[in-house]
Design a protein around this motif. Structure first.
Motif, PDB file in Angstrom:
ATOM      1  N   GLU A  82      91.607  35.459  95.990  1.00  0.00           N
ATOM      2  CA  GLU A  82      90.515  34.692  95.884  1.00  0.00           C
ATOM      3  C   GLU A  82      89.318  35.071  96.498  1.00  0.00           C
ATOM      4  OE1 GLU A  82      89.385  29.804  96.390  1.00  0.00           O
ATOM      5  OE2 GLU A  82      91.238  30.485  97.243  1.00  0.00           O
ATOM      6  N   ILE A  83      89.407  35.996  97.668  1.00  0.00           N
ATOM      7  CA  ILE A  83      88.095  36.551  98.308  1.00  0.00           C
ATOM      8  C   ILE A  83      87.784  37.829  97.342  1.00  0.00           C
ATOM      9  CG2 ILE A  83      87.632  38.316 100.205  1.00  0.00           C
ATOM     10  CD1 ILE A  83      88.816  36.082 101.946  1.00  0.00           C
ATOM     11  N   PHE A  86      85.689  36.573  94.814  1.00  0.00           N
ATOM     12  CA  PHE A  86      84.368  36.168  95.228  1.00  0.00           C
ATOM     13  C   PHE A  86      83.699  37.474  95.606  1.00  0.00           C
ATOM     14  CE2 PHE A  86      81.415  35.989  99.076  1.00  0.00           C
ATOM     15  CZ  PHE A  86      80.861  34.617  98.776  1.00  0.00           C
ATOM     16  N   ARG A  87      84.274  38.560  96.011  1.00  0.00           N
ATOM     17  CA  ARG A  87      83.387  39.740  96.361  1.00  0.00           C
ATOM     18  C   ARG A  87      82.742  40.706  95.213  1.00  0.00           C
ATOM     19  NH1 ARG A  87      87.158  42.786 100.666  1.00  0.00           N
ATOM     20  NH2 ARG A  87      86.473  41.532 102.504  1.00  0.00           N
ATOM     21  N   ALA A  90      79.876  38.420  94.594  1.00  0.00           N
ATOM     22  CA  ALA A  90      78.905  38.683  95.507  1.00  0.00           C
ATOM     23  C   ALA A  90      78.231  40.183  95.258  1.00  0.00           C
ATOM     24  CB  ALA A  90      79.231  38.830  96.883  1.00  0.00           C
ATOM     25  N   LEU A  91      78.956  40.981  94.727  1.00  0.00           N
ATOM     26  CA  LEU A  91      78.385  42.439  94.477  1.00  0.00           C
ATOM     27  C   LEU A  91      77.380  42.278  93.342  1.00  0.00           C
ATOM     28  CD1 LEU A  91      78.955  45.070  95.844  1.00  0.00           C
ATOM     29  CD2 LEU A  91      80.559  45.630  93.949  1.00  0.00           C
ATOM     30  N   ALA A  93      75.774  39.608  92.300  1.00  0.00           N
ATOM     31  CA  ALA A  93      74.509  38.976  92.772  1.00  0.00           C
ATOM     32  C   ALA A  93      73.613  40.066  93.493  1.00  0.00           C
ATOM     33  CB  ALA A  93      74.953  37.853  93.520  1.00  0.00           C
ATOM     34  N   LEU A  94      74.063  41.075  94.484  1.00  0.00           N
ATOM     35  CA  LEU A  94      73.656  41.933  95.041  1.00  0.00           C
ATOM     36  C   LEU A  94      72.869  42.917  94.129  1.00  0.00           C
ATOM     37  CD1 LEU A  94      75.584  42.915  98.093  1.00  0.00           C
ATOM     38  CD2 LEU A  94      73.197  42.232  98.168  1.00  0.00           C
ATOM     39  N   ILE A  95      73.553  43.519  93.097  1.00  0.00           N
ATOM     40  CA  ILE A  95      72.826  44.224  92.183  1.00  0.00           C
ATOM     41  C   ILE A  95      71.817  43.475  91.428  1.00  0.00           C
ATOM     42  CG2 ILE A  95      73.346  45.634  90.163  1.00  0.00           C
ATOM     43  CD1 ILE A  95      76.227  46.056  91.360  1.00  0.00           C
ATOM     44  N   ILE A  97      69.932  41.166  92.438  1.00  0.00           N
ATOM     45  CA  ILE A  97      68.628  41.128  93.284  1.00  0.00           C
ATOM     46  C   ILE A  97      67.989  42.153  93.222  1.00  0.00           C
ATOM     47  CG2 ILE A  97      67.898  40.650  95.919  1.00  0.00           C
ATOM     48  CD1 ILE A  97      70.255  38.689  96.002  1.00  0.00           C
ATOM     49  N   TYR A  98      68.756  43.512  93.598  1.00  0.00           N
ATOM     50  CA  TYR A  98      68.156  44.687  93.878  1.00  0.00           C
ATOM     51  C   TYR A  98      67.372  45.150  92.218  1.00  0.00           C
ATOM     52  CZ  TYR A  98      67.917  49.651  94.312  1.00  0.00           C
ATOM     53  OH  TYR A  98      67.304  50.827  94.168  1.00  0.00           O
ATOM     54  N   LEU A 101      64.330  42.876  91.656  1.00  0.00           N
ATOM     55  CA  LEU A 101      63.132  43.319  92.396  1.00  0.00           C
ATOM     56  C   LEU A 101      62.642  44.661  91.833  1.00  0.00           C
ATOM     57  CD1 LEU A 101      63.867  41.806  95.781  1.00  0.00           C
ATOM     58  CD2 LEU A 101      62.089  40.977  94.487  1.00  0.00           C
ATOM     59  N   VAL A 104      60.444  44.425  88.772  1.00  0.00           N
ATOM     60  CA  VAL A 104      59.252  43.583  88.948  1.00  0.00           C
ATOM     61  C   VAL A 104      58.232  44.275  89.792  1.00  0.00           C
ATOM     62  CG1 VAL A 104      58.278  41.647  90.261  1.00  0.00           C
ATOM     63  CG2 VAL A 104      60.422  41.252  88.924  1.00  0.00           C
ATOM     64  N   TYR A 105      58.629  45.202  90.736  1.00  0.00           N
ATOM     65  CA  TYR A 105      57.698  46.151  91.398  1.00  0.00           C
ATOM     66  C   TYR A 105      57.542  47.109  90.491  1.00  0.00           C
ATOM     67  CZ  TYR A 105      58.015  44.246  96.076  1.00  0.00           C
ATOM     68  OH  TYR A 105      57.961  43.355  97.093  1.00  0.00           O
TER      69      TYR A 105
END
Lengths: 108, 459
Positions: A82-83, A86-87, A90-91, A93-95, A97-98, A101, A104-105
């Motif tokens: 399960e973890i 999840f990882r 999460a990875l 989501a991180l990508i 976000i990065y 942004l 946008v910049y």
């Protein structure tokens, strides 16, 4: 876990014969309309059976019989799978976000 | 290491945001709440989103650490150290503390009128509220030894009345909110005699309270500054231990179960976080615009400031408790809400320390030479006050402090969750609401930091 001068996570010296789980019981608030899985050693309630199995392995490692050790290992392995899922999320989501942004910049 | 690369990526994104900030010289060195304000050249919403995203991303990064024994090992690591000539050092520190109090009272009334040349003002705000607080969370809490009122209270007789348990930490919550409100609405940093009078009043209240309930009880449970320094000291790597010092990794003591043991202490932690924000909030144009219709409607400004203080505090507290109840649901745990609130409040101290550093490091470095100078010549004002000019990039240090505080808080909350929950994924899920609350706090605080600074209006 049975060294006489063992110091627990919180740095208190715990005598070897005291079960760690018993020394830091939490306050519980158990609803009456849900299934509850209770630990028969320290009475902690859990909402899922696999959490009870994990708890036994984490907090009472020296007091388990073979079957309980086995169920703990199974629960741990299931959780591992399960973890892993999840990882990945999460990875992702991180990508997101990065690069989000970054875009946008770059545009501004 | 993909993980390290991601981290570097986030660090780069944050640095970009930090570089987009242009330094601005501070205009009034003597006033408090001298935060590292800058003019932001990226749109405000983007600046806030980046800050919030950095906190969210650090939560995601922490969630990759699922090895229970590694987390426990990190938090259990400590060394003990002996202090050479401990008795002499403690006695010397007590003398220094009492001498400092005497200096504030005497120089406050008799010293120079110029606040930046007056030892009382500099000692209280630069030395104590900025410097000592910083030393408390960066190194360790020395206040119990330095605290002159504690030293004096031990010399006085005591009635040793028992302190009513139902009061708990509530008097210190009220005291903290009250003291910060007083600091905001009155020219305590510009008027040495007023400051000395306030310190004298505080001395009277403290010594009477300590005489009634006994110094140990009073400073443990009621006195707000003692509580502030004790909580800040939990963030620090060094703590006093029986007969020596205990060295640990910074912040790791915050995951201990015994630091906060009641809803009243949870309320104090949230109050500490809120007053740091409030201190900056009252110097924003938005606050001025909000106050304008209220004051023109005939509400006394002091009452408006008090209402703002209380309303914001209730909002912060409500946000925290909402996160607690939501956490019970996301983690599907039977652990009582109160217990969760107690265990997840200490990480907020790391955030409060980060903000405090962001607000006061520049102020402290700027005026530290003036403090040294005033200590040498307390009764004569120098021709020109000695100040340290900080380089333009210094604003980045403030932002880094805010972010570091959050990273530490996220990590400590993660470790606490692993201590509390049997399921590893359950522990991660318990953190969703708390992370959301932290993102909210961050965005509010970064918004305050990004606003142009105006003088506190209507006072």
């Amino acid at each position: 876990m049975s060294d006489a001068h063992e110091s627990d996570v919180r740095g208190r010296d715990v005598p070897a014969d005291v079960d760690r789980a018993a020394t830091d019981a939490h306050d519980y608030d158990v609803p009456t309309d849900e299934p509850v899985y209770r630990c028969d050693r320290c009475g902690r309630p859990f909402a899922r059976e696999d959490w009870l199995r994990l708890h036994r392995g984490i907090d009472h490692p020296d007091a388990l019989d073979d079957e309980e050790v086995e169920t703990y290992r199974d629960a741990f392995a299931d959780e591992q799978a399960e973890i892993r899922r999840f990882r990945l999320k999460a990875l992702g989501a991180l990508i997101l976000i990065y690069f989000g942004l970054l875009m946008v910049y770059a545009v501004l | 290491m993909a993980r390290r690369r991601r981290f570097a990526a986030i660090a780069v994104a944050v640095t970009v945001a930090a570089l987009a900030l242009v330094g601005r010289a501070s205009a009034h060195g003597g006033s408090l709440g001298e935060s590292a304000r800058r003019t932001v050249t990226v749109p405000t919403w983007l600046f806030l989103t980046t800050g919030g995203a950095a906190v969210g991303a650090s939560f995601l990064l922490a969630s990759f650490v699922t090895d229970r024994s590694l987390i426990e090992a990190i938090h259990a690591w400590h060394r003990r150290a002996r202090v050479p000539a401990r008795r002499v050092a403690v006695a010397a520190a007590r003398v220094v503390g009492v001498a400092g109090l005497a200096a504030v009272l005497v120089v406050g009334f008799l010293g120079p009128e110029e606040p930046t040349a007056n030892l009382a003002v500099l000692l209280v705000w630069v030395g104590w509220w900025a410097g000592l607080s910083m030393s408390a969370y960066l190194l360790g809490n020395a206040w119990p030894v330095l605290n002159p009122w504690r030293t004096l209270a031990w010399l006085l007789p005591s009635l040793d009345r028992s302190y009513p348990d139902r009061f708990g930490a509530w008097p210190s919550v009220a005291g903290l909110l009250g003291l910060v409100w007083l600091e905001v609405i009155s020219p305590l940093a510009d008027d040495p005699p007023l400051l000395a009078t306030t310190v004298a009043a505080y001395t009277a209240v403290t010594l009477v309270g300590a005489a009634v309930f006994g110094p140990a009880t009073w400073f443990r449970r009621v006195d707000p500054p003692a509580r502030v320094f004790r909580y800040y000291g939990r963030v620090a790597p060094v703590a006093a231990d029986e007969g020596g010092l205990r060295v640990r990794l910074p912040g790791t003591a915050l995951s201990e179960a015994k630091l906060v043991d009641g809803v009243d202490e949870v309320a104090f932690v949230v109050a500490l976080l809120w007053v740091t924000t409030y201190d900056g909030l009252v110097t924003t144009p938005a606050w001025r615009d909000l106050l304008l219709p209220v004051v023109t409607a005939g509400v006394p400004p002091l009452a408006a400031y008090l209402a703002g203080m209380l309303f914001g505090y209730v909002f912060f507290l409500a946000a925290y408790w909402l996160a607690v109840y939501a956490s019970r649901r996301t983690a599907r745990t039977f652990v009582a809400a109160e217990e969760l609130a107690r265990r997840f409040a200490p990480p907020l101290l790391a955030i409060a320390a980060g903000y405090h550093l962001a607000h006061y490091l520049g102020y402290f470095l700027n005026l530290a030479p003036a403090l040294a100078e005033a200590a040498l010549t307390p009764f004569s004002a120098p021709a020109a006050v000695l100040v340290l000019d900080l380089p333009g990039w210094f604003g980045g240090v403030a932002l880094a402090a805010v972010l570091l505080g959050h990273l530490l808080a996220i990590w400590v909350a993660h470790a606490t969750a692993y201590d509390l929950f049997a399921g590893r994924l359950q522990a991660i899920r318990s953190q969703y609401p708390f992370t959301a609350a932290m993102v909210l706090y961050t965005m509010i605080s970064l918004w305050v930091v990004s606003q142009p600074e105006v003088t506190v209006p209507y006072l």
